[in-house]
Design a protein around this motif. Structure first.
Motif, PDB file in Angstrom:
ATOM      1  N   HIS A  24       0.811  -1.212   0.000  1.00  0.00           N
ATOM      2  CA  HIS A  24       0.000   0.000   0.000  1.00  0.00           C
ATOM      3  C   HIS A  24       0.850   1.270   0.000  1.00  0.00           C
ATOM      4  O   HIS A  24       0.493   2.263  -0.640  1.00  0.00           O
ATOM      5  CB  HIS A  24      -0.912   0.032   1.232  1.00  0.00           C
ATOM      6  CG  HIS A  24      -1.876  -1.101   1.284  1.00  0.00           C
ATOM      7  ND1 HIS A  24      -2.664  -1.466   0.217  1.00  0.00           N
ATOM      8  CD2 HIS A  24      -2.188  -1.955   2.292  1.00  0.00           C
ATOM      9  CE1 HIS A  24      -3.425  -2.493   0.579  1.00  0.00           C
ATOM     10  NE2 HIS A  24      -3.155  -2.814   1.806  1.00  0.00           N
ATOM     11  N   HIS A  27       1.680   2.385  -3.472  1.00  0.00           N
ATOM     12  CA  HIS A  27       0.655   2.575  -4.493  1.00  0.00           C
ATOM     13  C   HIS A  27      -0.475   3.484  -4.071  1.00  0.00           C
ATOM     14  O   HIS A  27      -1.257   3.929  -4.893  1.00  0.00           O
ATOM     15  CB  HIS A  27       0.072   1.212  -4.907  1.00  0.00           C
ATOM     16  CG  HIS A  27       1.080   0.326  -5.552  1.00  0.00           C
ATOM     17  ND1 HIS A  27       1.812  -0.613  -4.842  1.00  0.00           N
ATOM     18  CD2 HIS A  27       1.509   0.253  -6.831  1.00  0.00           C
ATOM     19  CE1 HIS A  27       2.627  -1.241  -5.668  1.00  0.00           C
ATOM     20  NE2 HIS A  27       2.479  -0.739  -6.879  1.00  0.00           N
ATOM     21  N   ASN A  28      -0.579   3.753  -2.794  1.00  0.00           N
ATOM     22  CA  ASN A  28      -1.685   4.571  -2.312  1.00  0.00           C
ATOM     23  C   ASN A  28      -1.134   5.838  -1.661  1.00  0.00           C
ATOM     24  O   ASN A  28      -0.469   5.780  -0.623  1.00  0.00           O
ATOM     25  CB  ASN A  28      -2.504   3.761  -1.293  1.00  0.00           C
ATOM     26  CG  ASN A  28      -3.738   4.496  -0.827  1.00  0.00           C
ATOM     27  OD1 ASN A  28      -3.658   5.657  -0.422  1.00  0.00           O
ATOM     28  ND2 ASN A  28      -4.873   3.834  -0.882  1.00  0.00           N
ATOM     29  N   ALA A  30      -2.420   8.190   0.075  1.00  0.00           N
ATOM     30  CA  ALA A  30      -2.834   8.466   1.453  1.00  0.00           C
ATOM     31  C   ALA A  30      -1.963   7.688   2.430  1.00  0.00           C
ATOM     32  O   ALA A  30      -1.581   8.183   3.498  1.00  0.00           O
ATOM     33  CB  ALA A  30      -4.311   8.095   1.635  1.00  0.00           C
ATOM     34  N   VAL A  31      -1.639   6.462   2.064  1.00  0.00           N
ATOM     35  CA  VAL A  31      -0.792   5.646   2.933  1.00  0.00           C
ATOM     36  C   VAL A  31       0.646   6.143   2.878  1.00  0.00           C
ATOM     37  O   VAL A  31       1.332   6.253   3.907  1.00  0.00           O
ATOM     38  CB  VAL A  31      -0.882   4.156   2.535  1.00  0.00           C
ATOM     39  CG1 VAL A  31      -0.018   3.303   3.450  1.00  0.00           C
ATOM     40  CG2 VAL A  31      -2.333   3.676   2.547  1.00  0.00           C
ATOM     41  N   GLU A 210      -3.569   1.123   7.818  1.00  0.00           N
ATOM     42  CA  GLU A 210      -2.533   1.876   7.101  1.00  0.00           C
ATOM     43  C   GLU A 210      -2.955   3.283   6.703  1.00  0.00           C
ATOM     44  O   GLU A 210      -2.095   4.088   6.336  1.00  0.00           O
ATOM     45  CB  GLU A 210      -2.076   1.078   5.870  1.00  0.00           C
ATOM     46  CG  GLU A 210      -3.149   0.800   4.839  1.00  0.00           C
ATOM     47  CD  GLU A 210      -3.860  -0.522   5.068  1.00  0.00           C
ATOM     48  OE1 GLU A 210      -4.018  -0.937   6.241  1.00  0.00           O
ATOM     49  OE2 GLU A 210      -4.275  -1.149   4.076  1.00  0.00           O
ATOM     50  N   THR A 211      -4.233   3.627   6.767  1.00  0.00           N
ATOM     51  CA  THR A 211      -4.618   4.987   6.391  1.00  0.00           C
ATOM     52  C   THR A 211      -4.658   5.929   7.597  1.00  0.00           C
ATOM     53  O   THR A 211      -5.056   7.086   7.459  1.00  0.00           O
ATOM     54  CB  THR A 211      -5.983   5.016   5.668  1.00  0.00           C
ATOM     55  OG1 THR A 211      -6.995   4.568   6.562  1.00  0.00           O
ATOM     56  CG2 THR A 211      -5.962   4.121   4.440  1.00  0.00           C
TER      57      THR A 211
ATOM     58  N   SER B 258      -9.478   8.781   4.806  1.00  0.00           N
ATOM     59  CA  SER B 258      -9.343   8.036   3.565  1.00  0.00           C
ATOM     60  C   SER B 258      -9.584   6.559   3.816  1.00  0.00           C
ATOM     61  O   SER B 258      -9.592   6.083   4.944  1.00  0.00           O
ATOM     62  CB  SER B 258      -7.951   8.248   2.979  1.00  0.00           C
ATOM     63  OG  SER B 258      -6.991   7.783   3.889  1.00  0.00           O
ATOM     64  N   SER B 259      -9.771   5.823   2.716  1.00  0.00           N
ATOM     65  CA  SER B 259     -10.189   4.443   2.848  1.00  0.00           C
ATOM     66  C   SER B 259      -9.453   3.558   1.862  1.00  0.00           C
ATOM     67  O   SER B 259      -9.123   3.980   0.746  1.00  0.00           O
ATOM     68  CB  SER B 259     -11.702   4.356   2.597  1.00  0.00           C
ATOM     69  OG  SER B 259     -12.105   3.021   2.541  1.00  0.00           O
ATOM     70  N   MET B 260      -9.165   2.344   2.269  1.00  0.00           N
ATOM     71  CA  MET B 260      -8.524   1.377   1.386  1.00  0.00           C
ATOM     72  C   MET B 260      -9.545   0.612   0.571  1.00  0.00           C
ATOM     73  O   MET B 260      -9.210  -0.111  -0.344  1.00  0.00           O
ATOM     74  CB  MET B 260      -7.719   0.365   2.213  1.00  0.00           C
ATOM     75  CG  MET B 260      -6.635   0.966   3.076  1.00  0.00           C
ATOM     76  SD  MET B 260      -5.435   1.889   2.083  1.00  0.00           S
ATOM     77  CE  MET B 260      -4.815   0.585   1.033  1.00  0.00           C
ATOM     78  N   SER B 270      -6.528   0.113  -7.179  1.00  0.00           N
ATOM     79  CA  SER B 270      -5.259   0.833  -7.241  1.00  0.00           C
ATOM     80  C   SER B 270      -4.264   0.325  -6.209  1.00  0.00           C
ATOM     81  O   SER B 270      -3.083   0.602  -6.284  1.00  0.00           O
ATOM     82  CB  SER B 270      -5.504   2.324  -7.008  1.00  0.00           C
ATOM     83  OG  SER B 270      -6.130   2.509  -5.752  1.00  0.00           O
ATOM     84  N   ASP B 271      -4.761  -0.445  -5.266  1.00  0.00           N
ATOM     85  CA  ASP B 271      -3.868  -0.949  -4.229  1.00  0.00           C
ATOM     86  C   ASP B 271      -3.271  -2.301  -4.563  1.00  0.00           C
ATOM     87  O   ASP B 271      -2.368  -2.760  -3.881  1.00  0.00           O
ATOM     88  CB  ASP B 271      -4.621  -1.091  -2.904  1.00  0.00           C
ATOM     89  CG  ASP B 271      -4.825   0.264  -2.283  1.00  0.00           C
ATOM     90  OD1 ASP B 271      -3.878   1.057  -2.317  1.00  0.00           O
ATOM     91  OD2 ASP B 271      -5.921   0.498  -1.786  1.00  0.00           O
ATOM     92  N   ASP B 272      -3.838  -2.972  -5.546  1.00  0.00           N
ATOM     93  CA  ASP B 272      -3.375  -4.346  -5.769  1.00  0.00           C
ATOM     94  C   ASP B 272      -2.079  -4.367  -6.597  1.00  0.00           C
ATOM     95  O   ASP B 272      -1.705  -3.390  -7.212  1.00  0.00           O
ATOM     96  CB  ASP B 272      -4.476  -5.164  -6.448  1.00  0.00           C
ATOM     97  CG  ASP B 272      -5.668  -5.326  -5.504  1.00  0.00           C
ATOM     98  OD1 ASP B 272      -5.442  -5.260  -4.284  1.00  0.00           O
ATOM     99  OD2 ASP B 272      -6.789  -5.484  -5.986  1.00  0.00           O
TER     100      ASP B 272
END
Lengths: 272, 272, 272, 272
Positions: A24, A27-28, A30-31, A210-211, B258-260, B270-272
């Motif tokens: 994460h 790729h994210n 926010a994380v 993780e967020t 925010s959210s996963m 987008s996280d995978d």
């Protein structure tokens, strides 16, 4: 049948390895904003304050998924964080970790690691739970103030933003229930639990989505530090399965009756 | 993720299935002399005395290794005896049995079944032990006289000829330790242990070596009968893992941060 | 040293006794409005629906505080509710109840009974807790859906008005944790716990404050009914302490060395 | 309600007190020959090898039965040996020890101490057992090789001469069963058990009959040393029972409905 790893040596520095799937954070956004170098690095910073410990990190994208025998067999306590890539972890690695725990390595399973191969194998149960991601308030109550994992923590820890994990949690009854969480949305969760498996100690600790910057929280860091201390190898690996020949019995006995095995303890061929 | 089998119905007869690998009885004359039709048939005779029970047997050589879904999913309590052919049991069958136990089926693991795939999976530990086949005396002491599995048994059961199983036994601490065995050669063994896994009850009972007529012994039959009674499904399967949407929270909350996951609870692509 | 009461007889009706100190209902109009004849009578009405049970009530103001040997020794499962008059219960009665539990009687301790003499004696711990009386919402979550005490209950029970009981609760780790409560004011509580002591089963259930009509609630009644069913005597009383003379040893041995006791097992006088 | 003793200070030397009733050694020549100055002195010699510990002894004949508050409240781990004089120990002393354990003091109960007031109170059960004094062989098997109390011990410890203690042993299920004994006369016994009560750790260890030189045995001394190390206070005392006023609730709530208590948490007088 079991390979015994090099024996733990209580005289040296405790060897701690923090494993993170590290997906994460890359790729994210926010994380990444919370854990730019990965959450394992924040944990390593917290645990690294203990000068008598030797702290390493390991990630899924490294050779041998971060835990070649040279690393795993020199780890005294392993921390595990995974979420999106549980299935990518090789069965063989899960087997090696399980064996290492049975032989005495401590294991700290964090947050979504409840759904990891290694935790499910060691528990033998579903490890399922209810969940909701709403940034709601979580209050982690101390159930056992006398337990070393709760050392230095007050009556509870408050997280203003957290993911809800709710009961029923598909685990065997913990040997000790250290923390139970309260959630603003109305649920409760056994978020801090210990088990012994073989000669290894296991602690599951649910906070850590993780967020939210949960691993930056000083009291969360304190609990995880306490847990590593508690999970250090204590005794020796349990015996491998072994045949005790009649002449080696501690009381004198004479073999009687028919036998399925030859004198070395192997099943006779005629039975196979 | 988990398939929920047809719900147990406490109103009907308890459906008991005795599984035996049925290998030694067909290839070893000493065993055949004691159990000419297989030890499962002797057990079926003993359990069949309970008129409120419906007792079946199943063996490894049958289609689907004796436990196709039609059989397993209509079994309330499963007895398991294996020794020479643990590896022959398919992983998929072990998985199906494990799931059935987690959903509430009782499981009685007999003697060398300690080394079976299904027992190891449910325990998460080595399940190893020490052993010696010398026809020596075993005395099974009752540790918990108040437990239903010990009902009708005196202070101990004596077996003049038995195989020694010795500690350390690689199991998680049992919830209840019902029996501990004494052996003439000098060892002890936790031979009667219970655990709960998911909604299922598990009992391990060590006596039952195939070269001695242990399953003909009335008190051993009594213990196994008691254990089946005790292991019957009690409640309902635990919940499958499930997402609780914010709007379904029991207390009114508003999603923050925010959210996963998307609104259905799936990890965002987008996280995978 | 221990008196063994008449043996339980599984063939007859289960003999249930509901003990209530019966103080508040007679002095506090708010309580009297909810339980005009005492809360024991509401519970007796609920449990009395089981036609295979024989249900009695007992109160502190009766002769022998409601539990003369003729009543206690013919009770299979005892329910206990107390709050204002814990100290008024005679030590001798607490001792007799404790012995009866060790010999196999089931015990259901309700709400403020956590502070009773008999519960403290059986637990050996403080049995203290945090509390607040604010009529706040309580949500009782099912932790073990497979346990018989949770039979017929959904994911949780909601009480719109309840007294808060909070952690840490000064009890030994329960054998099974069936329920955990969530409170609107922010606390959690292990409100449904089981233990075995001697041959007796014990269940503590926290809901039941006297100023709210909690024992009129159908699901609360269901839980208590389930608990009585579960707590019924299972096996036999444990053995009293006993001397095993050398000549009665199950293996032939010869006495060696000096002894503190004479042949009957009494400490020699010269030692006193 | 509970007095909190001075807090433990992990920075200083561990304060160990060995309590012995010290009766047999002064009246029985066979015992005096083995322990001329009392068995507590032999234990003090063994534990005194730990330079980071401060070891004292205490006996029944001393003022305040050896444990005035000045001693007990500065004890981190207490060892207890009694046999002939259990009844002579004052109830108040048993109460003070129990409280000290609940607040975090470790307690090691040795041999016939199973029948002491303090052990019975902390267990809540009969603590009875079977026994025979025949100088027979005892073999103490290690059940949990990974537990710190078993550190440095091989597969078993052999005592050529011992008193038999046999099952059923009237204790709550131990949290960890470390040792199980085998006896030549045919019995088994759970001779090494741990429990947690409040914030205190308890270890019961059965070997130690006074007519055999068991406390001179190096491995027995090793186990007891390990046990003291393990039993040291870990966290903090549990909270005393406390009232949480409505305005102190962590979530904002408003008091509703009628109340049994005034604003300070005291039961209203009209109810008494």
């Amino acid at each position: 049948m079991f390979r015994i790893p090099p024996l733990f040596n209580g005289m040296t520095r405790l060897r701690v390895t923090i494993w993170n799937e590290f997906v994460h954070e890359r790729h994210n956004p926010a994380v990444a904003a919370i854990y730019p170098q990965g959450l394992h690095c924040v944990l390593a910073g917290a645990l690294g304050k203990r000068e008598d410990w030797s702290v390493r990190t390991a990630t899924l994208d490294q050779p041998a998924q971060g835990l070649p025998p040279a690393v795993l067999d020199t780890t005294d306590v392993l921390l595990w964080w995974g979420h999106a890539a549980h299935d990518a972890v090789e069965d063989d690695l899960a087997t090696r970790i399980q064996q290492r725990v049975l032989n005495g390595m401590g294991l700290i399973v964090l947050h979504s690691g409840h759904w990891s191969k290694v935790f499910k194998r060691l528990m033998g149960t579903s490890c399922g739970l209810c969940w909701r991601e709403a940034g709601e308030r979580e209050r982690i109550w101390i159930i056992e103030p006398g337990h070393p994992i709760a050392k230095g923590i007050g009556n509870c820890i408050e997280l203003e933003h957290s993911e809800m994990y709710g009961e029923p949690f598909g685990i065997p009854t913990p040997e000790f229930l250290i923390f139970v969480s309260w959630f603003a949305g109305g649920e409760v969760f056994r978020g801090g639990c210990t088990w012994t498996r073989g000669s290894g100690r296991i602690f599951y600790f649910s906070p850590g989505h993780e967020t939210y910057p949960i691993y930056h929280h000083p009291e969360i860091q304190q609990v995880i530090t306490n847990a590593v201390d508690w999970a250090r190898p204590q005794g020796r690996p349990a015996e491998v399965p072994r045949h005790v020949p009649v002449e080696a019995a501690r009381e004198k006995i004479v073999a009687r009756g028919s036998s399925m095995h030859d004198s070395s303890g192997e099943l006779r061929k005629s039975d196979d």
